[in-house]
Design a protein around this motif. Structure first.
Motif, PDB file in Angstrom:
ATOM      1  N   ASP A 151      10.367  20.604  -8.107  1.00 16.83           N
ATOM      2  CA  ASP A 151      10.991  20.930  -9.392  1.00 16.83           C
ATOM      3  C   ASP A 151      10.527  22.317  -9.837  1.00 16.83           C
ATOM      4  O   ASP A 151       9.452  22.770  -9.448  1.00 16.83           O
ATOM      5  N   ASP A 164      15.750  20.764 -10.088  1.00 13.97           N
ATOM      6  CA  ASP A 164      15.162  19.761  -9.200  1.00 13.97           C
ATOM      7  C   ASP A 164      15.725  20.024  -7.802  1.00 13.97           C
ATOM      8  O   ASP A 164      16.898  19.798  -7.544  1.00 13.97           O
ATOM      9  N   ASP A 319      15.011  14.106 -13.120  1.00 10.33           N
ATOM     10  CA  ASP A 319      15.228  12.661 -13.061  1.00 10.33           C
ATOM     11  C   ASP A 319      13.927  11.886 -12.797  1.00 10.33           C
ATOM     12  O   ASP A 319      13.905  10.666 -12.937  1.00 10.33           O
ATOM     13  N   GLY A 320      12.863  12.599 -12.434  1.00 13.36           N
ATOM     14  CA  GLY A 320      11.569  11.935 -12.270  1.00 13.36           C
ATOM     15  C   GLY A 320      11.094  11.299 -13.564  1.00 13.36           C
ATOM     16  O   GLY A 320      10.320  10.336 -13.539  1.00 13.36           O
ATOM     17  N   ASP A 358       8.800  10.147  -8.277  1.00 14.21           N
ATOM     18  CA  ASP A 358       9.455  11.429  -7.981  1.00 14.21           C
ATOM     19  C   ASP A 358       8.694  12.524  -8.726  1.00 14.21           C
ATOM     20  O   ASP A 358       7.835  12.228  -9.571  1.00 14.21           O
TER      21      ASP A 358
END
Ligand code: MN
Length: 374
Positions: A151, A164, A319-320, A358
């Motif tokens: 990221d 990302d 999105d982590g 993630d």
């Protein structure tokens, strides 16, 4: 001594000056093959040229002479990788410090014409003073499962972004960094949707071109979510650009509202009414993207321009965070944290506590309406 080269000739052929050669010899590097006992003249063997070339390149890379001497005693390719990683770490640390400096600049006391007063704000165009101040914080973390953090983020008021990266090995890393750097460099002119759309398009082109020109990076891509805080005649709007499944949210009056729409297969299924929205977050195919920078030469981002009334907290994240935490958990952290930096750190901790499957990247921006300017 016929086959030996006098120091002047060796200097010319190696690209190292006689003075540099003497200093190297003093450090035990490239010691002359022979020294004339009468004149003190130094001679080098032609066979020393490859070593000279290697030393010159390592010096160009900024490696200290002492380390080069040690390396040449026992040359191993892994040492070069080690130096490369050190370089990456140093560059990353300096980049982080600069990004934080940008954030700190945003929190300086407001004064007319100072860059701290919503840098680049169109406020000057209508002769008014900036009526909002921005304070930003950010955090990024590898998470608890992934081996590297692919990221990247940008805090450059009034522009903020997260990216990302996708792709094996270091490719995702390269893609997200390149997108962020290009976005930052190409965002120019009066801040607005056009400047943002242009910068995002340039970022997409840059990622595509790099992926296309380097076989090791083939197939790399990145998400990009970027927000510009705009102020005009006392009104605040956000220009929001999105490609992929990183997100932007606005938090106000205890409510979290999503400003972006995911470019994912799952979102398309939700839109088609084929799966329930609540199932999206945990769907096994949730990270399958329908759009990303680098997937094609031209990618057009979704752009929206929501208005903001009063003070608010803006959140950008990869999105982590959103796969590990639901809206209620995120809202609770945003409500509790005092400063944007605290909020960013706490959100990363939340994602890690929930599994950290993630990389997690978070940018939090407090948009504060300034009552004194009204
Ligand atoms: Mn991710």
């Amino acid at each position: 001594m016929d086959e030996l080269l006098a120091i002047g000739e060796f200097a010319a052929r190696s690209g190292l000056s006689a003075k540099v050669l003497r200093s190297y010899a003093a450090a035990g590097l490239l010691v002359p093959a022979a020294v004339d006992p009468w004149s003190g003249y130094r001679y080098y063997a032609p066979g020393q040229l490859p070593e000279a070339r290697l030393i010159r390149l390592l010096r160009q890379a900024g490696i200290p002479v002492g380390e080069i001497a040690a390396f040449l005693r026992e040359p191993r390719p892994e040492q070069l990788q080690h130096w490369e990683r050190e370089l990456d770490r140093e560059a990353a640390a300096r980049r982080r410090a600069l990004a934080e400096a940008r954030g700190a600049l945003g929190t300086l006391a407001r004064s007319p014409g100072s860059p701290a007063a919503l840098a680049g704000s169109p406020a000057g165009q209508d002769g008014g003073m900036a009526m909002v101040t921005l304070a930003a914080g950010s955090a990024t973390d590898r998470g608890r499962v992934r081996e590297s953090n692919q990221d990247s983020l940008l805090v450059s008021p009034p522009l903020f972004a997260v990216a990302d990266g996708l792709g094996g090995h270091r490719a995702g890393d390269v893609a997200s960094q390149l997108a962020i750097e290009t976005l930052r460099d190409r965002f120019s002119g009066p801040p607005g949707t056009e400047a943002l759309a242009t910068a995002v398009a340039e970022a997409g082109r840059a990622v595509w071109q790099r992926a296309d020109s380097d076989p090791a990076l083939e197939g790399m891509g990145t998400t990009l979510t970027a927000v510009v805080v705009l102020e005009r005649e006392g009104q605040v709007r956000l220009a929001v650009a999105n490609v992929g499944d990183s997100r932007a949210y606005l938090f106000q009056h205890g409510q979290l509202s999503l400003l972006t729409r995911d470019d994912t297969v799952v979102q398309a299924l939700i839109d088609a009414g084929e799966i329930e929205p609540e199932r999206g977050r945990t769907h096994p195919q949730r990270s399958l993207l329908t759009r990303a920078l680098g997937m094609s030469p031209v990618v057009e981002a979704d752009i929206s321009v929501p208005a903001v009334t009063g003070s608010a907290r803006l959140l950008l994240c990869s999105d982590g965070l959103t796969t590990e935490a639901d809206d209620d958990q995120i809202a609770a952290v945003l409500a509790a944290a005092e400063r944007p930096d605290d909020a960013a750190t706490a959100l990363v901790r939340l994602a890690n506590d929930n599994g950290g499957s993630d990389n997690i990247t978070v940018v939090v921006v407090d948009i504060a309406a300034d009552p004194q300017a009204q």
